[in-house]
Design a protein around this motif. Structure first.
Motif, PDB file in Angstrom:
ATOM      1  N   GLU A 271       3.417  -9.078 -13.344  1.00 30.31           N
ATOM      2  CA  GLU A 271       3.055  -7.696 -13.007  1.00 30.31           C
ATOM      3  C   GLU A 271       4.033  -6.738 -13.677  1.00 30.31           C
ATOM      4  O   GLU A 271       5.205  -6.696 -13.309  1.00 30.31           O
ATOM      5  CB  GLU A 271       3.034  -7.535 -11.499  1.00 30.31           C
TER       6      GLU A 271
ATOM      7  N   ASP B 197       5.282  -9.636   0.846  1.00 34.61           N
ATOM      8  CA  ASP B 197       4.437 -10.016  -0.295  1.00 34.61           C
ATOM      9  C   ASP B 197       4.514 -11.528  -0.547  1.00 34.61           C
ATOM     10  O   ASP B 197       3.607 -12.108  -1.138  1.00 34.61           O
ATOM     11  CB  ASP B 197       4.910  -9.327  -1.585  1.00 34.61           C
TER      12      ASP B 197
ATOM     13  N   GLY C 195      -2.434  -7.646  -9.244  1.00 29.33           N
ATOM     14  CA  GLY C 195      -2.151  -6.572  -8.290  1.00 29.33           C
ATOM     15  C   GLY C 195      -2.094  -7.022  -6.849  1.00 29.33           C
ATOM     16  O   GLY C 195      -2.187  -6.200  -5.931  1.00 29.33           O
ATOM     17  N   THR C 196      -1.950  -8.301  -6.620  1.00 29.62           N
ATOM     18  CA  THR C 196      -1.700  -8.813  -5.270  1.00 29.62           C
ATOM     19  C   THR C 196      -0.792 -10.026  -5.386  1.00 29.62           C
ATOM     20  O   THR C 196      -1.196 -11.071  -5.901  1.00 29.62           O
ATOM     21  CB  THR C 196      -2.995  -9.162  -4.494  1.00 29.62           C
ATOM     22  N   ALA C 197       0.421  -9.836  -4.925  1.00 27.12           N
ATOM     23  CA  ALA C 197       1.413 -10.908  -5.065  1.00 27.12           C
ATOM     24  C   ALA C 197       1.012 -12.122  -4.221  1.00 27.12           C
ATOM     25  O   ALA C 197       1.084 -13.266  -4.682  1.00 27.12           O
ATOM     26  CB  ALA C 197       2.780 -10.392  -4.638  1.00 27.12           C
TER      27      ALA C 197
ATOM     28  N   ILE D  67      -2.552  -5.441   4.210  1.00 29.84           N
ATOM     29  CA  ILE D  67      -3.434  -5.506   3.032  1.00 29.84           C
ATOM     30  C   ILE D  67      -2.508  -5.688   1.835  1.00 29.84           C
ATOM     31  O   ILE D  67      -1.712  -4.802   1.520  1.00 29.84           O
ATOM     32  CB  ILE D  67      -4.273  -4.220   2.839  1.00 29.84           C
ATOM     33  N   ASP D  68      -2.561  -6.834   1.208  1.00 36.67           N
ATOM     34  CA  ASP D  68      -1.803  -7.013  -0.027  1.00 36.67           C
ATOM     35  C   ASP D  68      -2.804  -6.799  -1.161  1.00 36.67           C
ATOM     36  O   ASP D  68      -3.824  -7.484  -1.245  1.00 36.67           O
ATOM     37  CB  ASP D  68      -1.178  -8.405  -0.111  1.00 36.67           C
ATOM     38  N   GLY D  69      -2.471  -5.806  -2.007  1.00 37.20           N
ATOM     39  CA  GLY D  69      -3.429  -5.369  -3.010  1.00 37.20           C
ATOM     40  C   GLY D  69      -4.120  -4.100  -2.511  1.00 37.20           C
ATOM     41  O   GLY D  69      -5.338  -3.952  -2.655  1.00 37.20           O
ATOM     42  N   THR D  70      -3.335  -3.198  -1.947  1.00 36.97           N
ATOM     43  CA  THR D  70      -3.913  -1.942  -1.437  1.00 36.97           C
ATOM     44  C   THR D  70      -4.603  -1.157  -2.568  1.00 36.97           C
ATOM     45  O   THR D  70      -5.699  -0.627  -2.387  1.00 36.97           O
ATOM     46  CB  THR D  70      -2.810  -1.076  -0.777  1.00 36.97           C
TER      47      THR D  70
ATOM     48  N   ASP E 224       1.823  -8.659   5.875  1.00 37.83           N
ATOM     49  CA  ASP E 224       1.347  -7.666   4.907  1.00 37.83           C
ATOM     50  C   ASP E 224      -0.128  -7.451   5.250  1.00 37.83           C
ATOM     51  O   ASP E 224      -0.970  -8.313   4.985  1.00 37.83           O
ATOM     52  CB  ASP E 224       1.508  -8.168   3.475  1.00 37.83           C
TER      53      ASP E 224
ATOM     54  N   TRP F 249       4.155  -3.507 -13.689  1.00 35.74           N
ATOM     55  CA  TRP F 249       4.171  -2.126 -13.217  1.00 35.74           C
ATOM     56  C   TRP F 249       5.571  -1.563 -13.019  1.00 35.74           C
ATOM     57  O   TRP F 249       5.751  -0.349 -13.054  1.00 35.74           O
ATOM     58  CB  TRP F 249       3.341  -1.983 -11.932  1.00 35.74           C
TER      59      TRP F 249
ATOM     60  N   ILE G 223       9.522  -6.784  -5.392  1.00 33.29           N
ATOM     61  CA  ILE G 223       8.540  -6.940  -4.316  1.00 33.29           C
ATOM     62  C   ILE G 223       9.294  -7.157  -3.001  1.00 33.29           C
ATOM     63  O   ILE G 223      10.510  -7.061  -2.969  1.00 33.29           O
ATOM     64  CB  ILE G 223       7.513  -8.045  -4.598  1.00 33.29           C
TER      65      ILE G 223
ATOM     66  N   GLU H 288       4.862  -4.503   6.707  1.00 35.11           N
ATOM     67  CA  GLU H 288       5.085  -3.500   5.661  1.00 35.11           C
ATOM     68  C   GLU H 288       5.001  -2.071   6.190  1.00 35.11           C
ATOM     69  O   GLU H 288       5.883  -1.260   5.926  1.00 35.11           O
ATOM     70  CB  GLU H 288       4.072  -3.671   4.526  1.00 35.11           C
TER      71      GLU H 288
END
Ligand code: IPD
Ligand code: CA
Ligand code: CA
Ligand code: CA
Length: 280
Positions: free
Chosen positions: A165, A222, A196-198, A95-98, A93, A167, A218, A72
């Motif tokens: 999600e 992810d 918030g984390t796929a 950090i997934d869910g940064t 990825d 968003w 996404i 990413e």
């Protein structure tokens, strides 16, 4: 002659590196983070995202100099998504869910997949804060902390718990489709969750904690690891409109089985049509 690959060896190396990288998240979770925005106001990154991606990529490429990488943060820096070739490619990825990580919401993970000849061979998703290590090798099953996992056996959407999600409704072009889908899920299921984390949400489908997950806009990093983990646990990950998922531009319905995926697609089709007629 095509090159042979030792998937067990690749897996063991990746497992060790991901477990080590997890310590970085553990140690950083409650400390100060330098939060930056990558263009769009809600697309956040920290020094830890970059550090973990760099460590994983550097160490893997020292061992496997011919392997390729799609990560990413490197992609964001280069402003260009590399093409997926037949070569062994690690999809990372870091950090997934940064956003969760920044807020200390403990649903955050490292997601690593290995794709060879466009097939996902290895999927690893690790949440070091909850000590959940999800893994799969193609045709070898899916595991949580070494124990086999299976998707839920629920057959009816009305009895299901679904993650979604919303968003992307920050972009007003998506307002009607997102709100109508949420309305459909509120009326037609046991409830909606949004984590918030796929990558981890896909694993929750794989372990049977939820029946399905829907998200659009996404990226390949992810989804790649979680897709294999769900499929090896007996579930399915398809395109939102039905049909095969395009891994590079994913819009997903992930579900514990094909029937739940189809019921979800049908429900969305009916409700979105109804909303458009009523409100547009
Ligand atoms: C995000 C998370 C989130 C999804 C976003 C992703 P990041 O990844 O997976 O659940 O809805 O589309 O960008 O930025 O935390 O790695
Ligand atoms: Ca991000
Ligand atoms: Ca991500
Ligand atoms: Ca990320």
């Amino acid at each position: 002659m095509s090159e042979s690959h030792d998937i067990e060896e690749y897996y063991n190396i990746a497992e060790e590196l991901v477990l080590k990288a997890g310590k970085i998240i553990e140690n950083a979770i409650d400390s100060y983070k330098n939060v930056q925005c990558k263009g769009i106001e809600w697309d956040l990154v920290t020094e830890y995202d970059r550090k973990i991606e760099d460590i994983l990529q550097t160490q893997l490429s020292e061992i496997y100099p011919k392997h390729k990488f799609i990560g990413e943060e490197t992609t964001a820096e280069n402003k260009c998504l590399p093409k997926l070739t037949d070569d062994p490619t690690w999809i990372i990825d870091p950090i997934d869910g940064t956003t969760n990580f920044i807020h200390q919401f403990p649903h955050t993970c490292i997601s690593v997949a290995l794709v060879i000849r466009k097939k996902i061979e290895i999927g690893i998703v690790y949440n070091p804060l909850m000590k959940q290590f999800f893994s799969a090798k193609r045709q070898k099953g899916a595991f949580l902390n070494g124990r086999p996992i299976k998707t839920s056996k629920i057959a009816n959407l009305s009895d299901s718990l679904i993650a979604m999600e919303p968003w992307i409704a920050k972009n007003s072009n998506y307002l009607v489709s997102v709100y109508s889908r949420m309305h459909a899920l509120i009326q037609g299921t046991h409830g909606i969750r949004s984590l918030g984390t796929a990558a981890l949400t896909l694993c929750y489908v794989a372990m049977g904690a939820i029946e399905a997950y829907h998200v659009e806009s996404i990226e390949v990093w992810d989804v790649a690891a979680g897709k294999l983990i769900i499929e090896e646990a007996g579930g399915t990950v398809i395109d939102t409109a039905g049909g095969e998922l395009d891994l590079i531009t994913p819009r997903i319905i992930a579900a514990c089985n094909h029937s739940i995926a189809e019921q979800l697609i049908q429900l969305f089709k009916t409700i979105v049509k109804y909303f458009k007629q009523k409100y547009l």
